[in-house]
Design a protein around this motif. Structure first.
Motif, PDB file in Angstrom:
ATOM      1  N   VAL A  38      27.308  64.985  40.229  1.00 31.92           N
ATOM      2  CA  VAL A  38      27.587  66.346  39.761  1.00 31.92           C
ATOM      3  C   VAL A  38      27.810  66.351  38.254  1.00 31.92           C
ATOM      4  N   ARG A  39      28.578  65.390  37.755  1.00 32.10           N
ATOM      5  CA  ARG A  39      28.851  65.321  36.308  1.00 32.10           C
ATOM      6  C   ARG A  39      27.547  65.134  35.534  1.00 32.10           C
ATOM      7  N   ASP A  40      26.691  64.214  35.991  1.00 34.05           N
ATOM      8  CA  ASP A  40      25.418  63.969  35.308  1.00 34.05           C
ATOM      9  C   ASP A  40      24.523  65.205  35.342  1.00 34.05           C
ATOM     10  N   GLU A  41      24.455  65.866  36.495  1.00 35.71           N
ATOM     11  CA  GLU A  41      23.625  67.071  36.606  1.00 35.71           C
ATOM     12  C   GLU A  41      24.179  68.211  35.759  1.00 35.71           C
ATOM     13  N   PHE A  42      25.507  68.296  35.675  1.00 43.16           N
ATOM     14  CA  PHE A  42      26.118  69.310  34.813  1.00 43.16           C
ATOM     15  C   PHE A  42      25.728  69.068  33.353  1.00 43.16           C
ATOM     16  N   LEU A  43      25.860  67.824  32.897  1.00 41.98           N
ATOM     17  CA  LEU A  43      25.500  67.497  31.513  1.00 41.98           C
ATOM     18  C   LEU A  43      24.060  67.892  31.209  1.00 41.98           C
ATOM     19  N   ALA A  44      23.149  67.527  32.087  1.00 39.73           N
ATOM     20  CA  ALA A  44      21.730  67.833  31.865  1.00 39.73           C
ATOM     21  C   ALA A  44      21.491  69.341  31.843  1.00 39.73           C
ATOM     22  N   ALA A  45      22.057  70.064  32.811  1.00 42.39           N
ATOM     23  CA  ALA A  45      21.843  71.514  32.894  1.00 42.39           C
ATOM     24  C   ALA A  45      22.501  72.238  31.726  1.00 42.39           C
ATOM     25  N   PHE A  46      23.729  71.854  31.386  1.00 41.10           N
ATOM     26  CA  PHE A  46      24.443  72.516  30.296  1.00 41.10           C
ATOM     27  C   PHE A  46      23.733  72.282  28.971  1.00 41.10           C
ATOM     28  N   ALA A  91      24.123  74.660  22.840  1.00 38.68           N
ATOM     29  CA  ALA A  91      25.301  73.835  23.099  1.00 38.68           C
ATOM     30  C   ALA A  91      24.918  72.400  23.403  1.00 38.68           C
ATOM     31  N   LYS A  92      25.765  71.486  22.966  1.00 37.66           N
ATOM     32  CA  LYS A  92      25.632  70.064  23.263  1.00 37.66           C
ATOM     33  C   LYS A  92      27.016  69.577  23.656  1.00 37.66           C
ATOM     34  N   ILE A  93      27.119  69.039  24.877  1.00 43.02           N
ATOM     35  CA  ILE A  93      28.404  68.563  25.361  1.00 43.02           C
ATOM     36  C   ILE A  93      28.290  67.099  25.759  1.00 43.02           C
ATOM     37  N   THR A  94      29.338  66.339  25.482  1.00 46.31           N
ATOM     38  CA  THR A  94      29.480  64.980  25.998  1.00 46.31           C
ATOM     39  C   THR A  94      30.784  64.936  26.773  1.00 46.31           C
ATOM     40  N   ILE A  95      30.786  64.214  27.864  1.00 48.07           N
ATOM     41  CA  ILE A  95      31.957  64.138  28.754  1.00 48.07           C
ATOM     42  C   ILE A  95      32.410  62.698  28.855  1.00 48.07           C
ATOM     43  N   SER A  96      33.720  62.500  28.764  1.00 44.19           N
ATOM     44  CA  SER A  96      34.322  61.174  28.926  1.00 44.19           C
ATOM     45  C   SER A  96      35.320  61.229  30.074  1.00 44.19           C
ATOM     46  N   PRO A  97      34.880  60.850  31.285  1.00 42.75           N
ATOM     47  CA  PRO A  97      35.804  60.885  32.415  1.00 42.75           C
ATOM     48  C   PRO A  97      36.901  59.825  32.249  1.00 42.75           C
ATOM     49  N   LEU A  98      38.121  60.202  32.611  1.00 43.97           N
ATOM     50  CA  LEU A  98      39.251  59.281  32.548  1.00 43.97           C
ATOM     51  C   LEU A  98      39.709  58.844  33.939  1.00 43.97           C
ATOM     52  N   THR A 114      33.633  66.650  24.334  1.00 43.95           N
ATOM     53  CA  THR A 114      33.356  67.135  22.989  1.00 43.95           C
ATOM     54  C   THR A 114      32.170  68.078  23.102  1.00 43.95           C
ATOM     55  N   ILE A 115      32.290  69.227  22.479  1.00 44.29           N
ATOM     56  CA  ILE A 115      31.215  70.214  22.524  1.00 44.29           C
ATOM     57  C   ILE A 115      30.890  70.655  21.112  1.00 44.29           C
ATOM     58  N   GLU A 116      29.600  70.791  20.850  1.00 45.47           N
ATOM     59  CA  GLU A 116      29.145  71.329  19.569  1.00 45.47           C
ATOM     60  C   GLU A 116      28.297  72.557  19.863  1.00 45.47           C
ATOM     61  N   LEU A 117      28.682  73.669  19.270  1.00 43.34           N
ATOM     62  CA  LEU A 117      28.009  74.946  19.477  1.00 43.34           C
ATOM     63  C   LEU A 117      27.374  75.403  18.181  1.00 43.34           C
ATOM     64  N   PRO A 125      27.898  75.401  12.705  1.00 43.64           N
ATOM     65  CA  PRO A 125      28.193  74.860  14.038  1.00 43.64           C
ATOM     66  C   PRO A 125      29.705  74.756  14.250  1.00 43.64           C
ATOM     67  N   ILE A 126      30.096  74.879  15.490  1.00 38.88           N
ATOM     68  CA  ILE A 126      31.494  74.774  15.894  1.00 38.88           C
ATOM     69  C   ILE A 126      31.623  73.529  16.744  1.00 38.88           C
ATOM     70  N   LYS A 127      32.591  72.671  16.421  1.00 41.40           N
ATOM     71  CA  LYS A 127      32.818  71.462  17.203  1.00 41.40           C
ATOM     72  C   LYS A 127      34.233  71.511  17.757  1.00 41.40           C
ATOM     73  N   ASP A 128      34.364  71.151  19.026  1.00 44.80           N
ATOM     74  CA  ASP A 128      35.679  71.180  19.665  1.00 44.80           C
ATOM     75  C   ASP A 128      35.810  69.988  20.596  1.00 44.80           C
ATOM     76  N   GLU A 129      37.038  69.516  20.733  1.00 45.66           N
ATOM     77  CA  GLU A 129      37.374  68.461  21.689  1.00 45.66           C
ATOM     78  C   GLU A 129      38.437  69.016  22.605  1.00 45.66           C
ATOM     79  N   ALA A 130      38.309  68.752  23.900  1.00 52.97           N
ATOM     80  CA  ALA A 130      39.253  69.324  24.859  1.00 52.97           C
ATOM     81  C   ALA A 130      39.367  68.434  26.093  1.00 52.97           C
ATOM     82  N   LYS A 131      40.162  68.901  27.046  1.00 55.69           N
ATOM     83  CA  LYS A 131      40.398  68.198  28.303  1.00 55.69           C
ATOM     84  C   LYS A 131      39.881  69.061  29.456  1.00 55.69           C
ATOM     85  N   TYR A 132      39.591  68.403  30.590  1.00 54.90           N
ATOM     86  CA  TYR A 132      39.139  69.142  31.766  1.00 54.90           C
ATOM     87  C   TYR A 132      39.728  68.531  33.035  1.00 54.90           C
ATOM     88  N   LEU A 133      39.768  69.342  34.069  1.00 58.89           N
ATOM     89  CA  LEU A 133      40.135  68.899  35.413  1.00 58.89           C
ATOM     90  C   LEU A 133      39.240  69.666  36.377  1.00 58.89           C
TER      91      LEU A 133
END
Length: 152
Positions: A38-46, A91-98, A114-117, A125-133
Motif C-alpha cells: 500500500v505504501r509503495d502504491e501510494f507513493l507511485a500514485a501520489f 507534488a513529490k513525496i518521500t516516506i520514511s516508515p518508522l 517530506t513533500i515538495e509542492l 516550491p514549498i517543502k515540508d516535513e511531517a509525521k503520519y499514522l
C-alpha cells in the motif's frame, strides 16, 4: 449482598478479559507485505498526481485527517480532495516508515515524510516535513486498505 459480589466479580472478569493484550504479529516481512505494498502504491500514485489510484488504496468508509484541513470522509472524499490538490500542485513525496505492526486483520504504519509542492499557478516550491499514522485493514481478497490516515 452475595448476589452483588457475584455480579461485581463477573464485571471485573469481563474487564480483565477485554483489557488483555491482543495477539500481536510484529515486523515479519510476510506480515507487513500488504502494508508495504500500500505504501509503495501510494507513493507511485501520489507522485504521478493520480487521485483515483490514491483513493483506491482507501476503504470505502475511510477517514482522513490532513493537517490544517477538515476531516475527509470516504473513498470519494479522498479522491475529490486529492483531485483538487493535484490541480493546484505538482507534488513529490518521500516516506520514511518508522514502525509497521500487524494485529490480526489490522495494521498500523507510522513514520515521517517530506513533500515538495510546486504551485501550478506559479510561485516558489514549498517543502515540508511531517509525521503520519496510518491504520489499515486486511480485506477478504487479501489486499490491505487504509481505514484511518492522519498527518501533522
Amino acid at each position: 449482598m452475595k448476589r452483588n459480589r457475584i455480579i461485581l466479580a463477573g464485571l471485573v472478569a469481563c474487564l480483565v478479559v477485554s483489557c488483555a493484550p491482543a495477539s500481536e504479529k510484529v515486523g515479519s516481512s510476510e506480515d507487513t507485505a500488504g502494508v508495504n505494498k500500500v505504501r509503495d502504491e501510494f507513493l507511485a500514485a501520489f507522485n504521478a498526481g493520480d487521485a483515483a489510484k490514491v483513493a483506491a488504496l482507501y476503504a470505502p468508509d475511510a477517514g482522513v485527517m490532513p493537517s490544517h484541513q477538515p476531516i475527509i470522509s470516504g473513498r470519494d472524499g479522498v479522491e475529490n480532495y486529492n483531485k483538487t490538490f493535484f490541480e493546484m500542485y505538482m507534488a513529490k513525496i518521500t516516506i520514511s516508515p518508522l514502525e509497521t505492526k500487524v494485529f490480526g486483520d489490522r495494521a498500523l504504519d507510522r513514520g515521517t515524510y517530506t513533500i515538495e509542492l510546486t504551485p501550478k499557478a506559479g510561485g516558489n516550491p514549498i517543502k515540508d516535513e511531517a509525521k503520519y499514522l496510518i491504520l489499515l485493514q486486511h480485506q477478504a481478497d487479501g489486499s490491505c486498505k487504509v481505514t484511518h490516515d492522519i498527518d501533522n
